[in-house]
Design a protein around this motif. Structure first.
Motif, PDB file in Angstrom:
ATOM      1  N   GLU A   1     -39.392  -6.038  80.328  1.00 42.38           N
ATOM      2  CA  GLU A   1     -39.674  -5.706  81.740  1.00 42.38           C
ATOM      3  C   GLU A   1     -40.084  -6.566  82.565  1.00 42.38           C
ATOM      4  OE1 GLU A   1     -42.029  -2.007  83.540  1.00 42.38           O
ATOM      5  OE2 GLU A   1     -40.913  -1.422  81.896  1.00 42.38           O
ATOM      6  N   GLN A   2     -39.501  -6.753  83.797  1.00 37.85           N
ATOM      7  CA  GLN A   2     -39.854  -7.479  84.723  1.00 37.85           C
ATOM      8  C   GLN A   2     -41.133  -7.117  85.471  1.00 37.85           C
ATOM      9  OE1 GLN A   2     -38.317 -10.780  85.592  1.00 37.85           O
ATOM     10  NE2 GLN A   2     -36.825 -10.427  83.998  1.00 37.85           N
ATOM     11  N   TYR A  26     -30.862 -19.002  84.379  1.00 39.21           N
ATOM     12  CA  TYR A  26     -31.103 -17.783  84.815  1.00 39.21           C
ATOM     13  C   TYR A  26     -31.101 -16.843  83.732  1.00 39.21           C
ATOM     14  CZ  TYR A  26     -29.575 -13.448  87.034  1.00 39.21           C
ATOM     15  OH  TYR A  26     -29.296 -12.153  87.630  1.00 39.21           O
ATOM     16  N   THR A  27     -30.130 -16.767  82.910  1.00 43.31           N
ATOM     17  CA  THR A  27     -29.749 -15.977  81.677  1.00 43.31           C
ATOM     18  C   THR A  27     -31.272 -15.808  80.873  1.00 43.31           C
ATOM     19  OG1 THR A  27     -27.564 -16.086  81.757  1.00 43.31           O
ATOM     20  CG2 THR A  27     -28.374 -14.861  79.792  1.00 43.31           C
ATOM     21  N   THR A  28     -31.494 -17.021  80.515  1.00 41.23           N
ATOM     22  CA  THR A  28     -32.928 -17.033  79.701  1.00 41.23           C
ATOM     23  C   THR A  28     -34.016 -16.483  80.339  1.00 41.23           C
ATOM     24  OG1 THR A  28     -31.805 -19.297  78.741  1.00 41.23           O
ATOM     25  CG2 THR A  28     -34.420 -18.655  78.619  1.00 41.23           C
ATOM     26  N   LEU A  30     -34.059 -14.108  82.746  1.00 44.40           N
ATOM     27  CA  LEU A  30     -33.780 -12.863  82.880  1.00 44.40           C
ATOM     28  C   LEU A  30     -34.164 -11.916  81.563  1.00 44.40           C
ATOM     29  CD1 LEU A  30     -32.823 -10.481  84.835  1.00 44.40           C
ATOM     30  CD2 LEU A  30     -30.541 -11.134  84.116  1.00 44.40           C
ATOM     31  N   THR A  31     -33.613 -12.707  80.414  1.00 44.82           N
ATOM     32  CA  THR A  31     -33.645 -11.902  79.196  1.00 44.82           C
ATOM     33  C   THR A  31     -34.938 -12.077  78.858  1.00 44.82           C
ATOM     34  OG1 THR A  31     -32.683 -13.823  77.951  1.00 44.82           O
ATOM     35  CG2 THR A  31     -30.951 -12.294  78.523  1.00 44.82           C
ATOM     36  N   GLU A  32     -35.649 -12.918  78.892  1.00 42.73           N
ATOM     37  CA  GLU A  32     -37.110 -13.171  78.472  1.00 42.73           C
ATOM     38  C   GLU A  32     -38.216 -12.363  79.291  1.00 42.73           C
ATOM     39  OE1 GLU A  32     -37.585 -17.325  77.722  1.00 42.73           O
ATOM     40  OE2 GLU A  32     -36.471 -17.369  76.259  1.00 42.73           O
ATOM     41  N   ALA A  33     -37.611 -11.712  80.342  1.00 42.81           N
ATOM     42  CA  ALA A  33     -38.459 -10.960  81.306  1.00 42.81           C
ATOM     43  C   ALA A  33     -39.440 -11.944  82.247  1.00 42.81           C
ATOM     44  CB  ALA A  33     -39.093  -9.858  80.871  1.00 42.81           C
TER      45      ALA A  33
END
Length: 97
Positions: A1-2, A26-28, A30-33
């Motif tokens: 969760e961000q 960006y994806t990394t 995002l997925t690692e919050a």
């Protein structure tokens, strides 16, 4: 969760850059919050660097509070040029890398 952190102007610019040119990063993030934290940190760093550069340039060009009081239009013009120059430097070295 961000985390719920303010992103700001330079954070938004970094976000757009990551989405368009650094999809993997960006994806990394995002997925690692870690995306919001990264964008917040970039925004704070950019603001601090711009402030420092502006201060140095204003001092070297002799832009002072006295000039502001005596000739506000010239002062504003010079400060706008200094800010644009500082922003360009920080965007190139920090945000768009």
């Amino acid at each position: 969760e961000q985390k719920n952190l303010p992103i700001g102007k330079y954070g938004q610019m970094r976000l757009e850059f990551l989405k368009k040119h650094r999809r993997g990063t960006y994806t990394t993030l995002l997925t690692e919050a870690r995306l919001t934290e990264h964008l917040h940190e970039m925004d704070e760093t950019a603001r601090a660097q711009i402030s420092e550069i502006m201060s140095r340039q204003a001092t070297s060009l002799g832009v002072t509070e006295q000039m502001k009081a005596e000739n506000p239009m010239t002062w504003a013009q010079m400060m706008n040029n200094i800010k644009a120059s500082a922003e360009e430097e920080v965007l190139e070295s920090l945000i768009y890398r």
